[in-house]
Design an enzyme around this catalytic site. Structure first.
Site, PDB file in Angstrom:
ATOM      1  CB  ILE A  44      -0.960  -0.017   1.204  1.00  0.00           C
ATOM      2  CG1 ILE A  44      -2.008  -1.122   1.021  1.00  0.00           C
ATOM      3  CG2 ILE A  44      -1.642   1.335   1.384  1.00  0.00           C
ATOM      4  CD1 ILE A  44      -2.891  -1.338   2.236  1.00  0.00           C
TER       5      ILE A  44
ATOM      6  CG  ASP B 193      12.074   1.224  14.286  1.00  0.00           C
ATOM      7  OD1 ASP B 193      10.856   1.445  14.280  1.00  0.00           O
ATOM      8  OD2 ASP B 193      12.584   0.335  15.005  1.00  0.00           O
TER       9      ASP B 193
ATOM     10  CG  ASN C  78       1.358   2.630   4.419  1.00  0.00           C
ATOM     11  OD1 ASN C  78       0.210   2.228   4.276  1.00  0.00           O
ATOM     12  ND2 ASN C  78       2.421   1.890   4.090  1.00  0.00           N
TER      13      ASN C  78
ATOM     14  CE1 TYR D 238      -2.240  -4.682  11.139  1.00  0.00           C
ATOM     15  CE2 TYR D 238      -4.579  -5.200  10.989  1.00  0.00           C
ATOM     16  CZ  TYR D 238      -3.447  -4.604  10.459  1.00  0.00           C
ATOM     17  OH  TYR D 238      -3.517  -3.928   9.265  1.00  0.00           O
TER      18      TYR D 238
ATOM     19  CE  LYS E 296      -2.985  -1.166  11.322  1.00  0.00           C
ATOM     20  NZ  LYS E 296      -2.076  -0.144  10.763  1.00  0.00           N
TER      21      LYS E 296
ATOM     22  CB  THR F  11      -0.085  -6.251   0.535  1.00  0.00           C
ATOM     23  OG1 THR F  11      -0.666  -6.728   1.768  1.00  0.00           O
ATOM     24  CG2 THR F  11      -0.885  -5.059   0.033  1.00  0.00           C
TER      25      THR F  11
END
Length: 265
Positions: free
Chosen positions: A18, A67, A94, A161, A165, A196
């Site tokens: 992305i 990083d 991103n 995860y 988000k 991806t």
């Protein structure tokens, strides 16, 4: 009539997927694009930067390894971008990783690592972009990466995860509220499954953890899409292109779903 100055964008996590698609789209939109990823991705970044420069006469690009979870590296990256290009108008936070583990199986070390990159990294990039844009006094666009799992966290293998988000959504709203008076908009995109290397990794984990066959994970997601298929990186890049544009000046504090109707909000 004087020519409008070329805007400058910075895209993190741009070596692939992305982030790469976003960097190319913004360059095609007429922006000069600084690109970032970790040092091990330098070859991919260099190739992308050359591709951006080839898009049009005078198109500029620069490579910045850092990083995003480390504040001093983020600070140095922003200083280098401003020194190279003379300013910053669009910041795309991103960069991110996924850890495919159940909630009960996730270790503290894994939790801390993914939050450091996905949540702290977004916070740092938003903050340093905001400082630069306020100093410039010409507004700006800050855009982050959330996920369909930042809207609906029910997934047995992506607990941490999902937490990161959801955090991006909150950070985006908070930053938007604070930066709006400076004509800086802050939004995020919330993709469904996009084709991806990260998606490929999730498919491989489904094979290992649940004895699924290759491709079953992608099919399982696409079967839950209203449209019946998963997305491509260029789909996300198109949304980002709009959010970064002048036309999107009245959109801020939003985390926008782009998932084929897998989840509607």
């Amino acid at each position: 009539m004087s020519e409008k100055p070329t805007r400058i964008a910075l895209v993190t996590g741009a070596a692939q997927g992305i982030g790469r698609a976003i960097a190319l789209r913004l360059a095609k939109d007429g922006l000069d694009v600084a690109i970032n990823d970790i040092a091990s991705k330098l070859d991919e970044l260099t190739a992308l930067s050359n591709e951006i420069k080839a898009i049009g006469t005078g198109r500029k690009s620069s490579v910045h390894t850092a990083d995003v979870s480390q504040e001093m590296e983020v600070k140095k990256m922003f200083e280098e971008v401003v020194e190279t290009h003379g300013g910053l108008d669009v910041m795309i936070a991103n960069a991110g990783i996924a850890i495919s583990k159940s909630f009960m199986g996730t270790t503290v070390e894994e939790w801390d690592r993914i939050f450091a990159i996905n949540a702290r990294g977004t916070f740092l990039c938003y903050q340093y972009a905001g400082k630069q844009m306020i100093q410039q006094g010409r507004g700006g666009r800050i855009i982050g990466a959330s996920s369909v799992l930042g809207k609906n966290g029910v997934n047995q293998d992506l607990a941490a995860y999902a937490g990161t988000k959801f955090a991006v959504r909150g950070i985006t709203q908070a930053a938007a509220g604070e930066l709006g008076r400076h004509k800086i908009t802050v939004n995020a995109y919330a993709p469904g499954l996009i084709n991806t290397s990260m998606a490929q990794g999730l498919d491989e984990n489904a094979q290992k953890n649940h004895n699924w066959q290759p491709g079953d994970f992608a099919k399982w997601v696409s079967d839950r899409s209203i449209l019946g298929y998963n997305g491509q990186p260029e789909d996300i890049a198109g949304l980002v292109s709009y959010l970064a544009s002048d036309e999107a000046h009245f959109i801020t504090g939003q985390t926008i779903c782009i998932n084929g109707g897998t989840y509607c909000d």
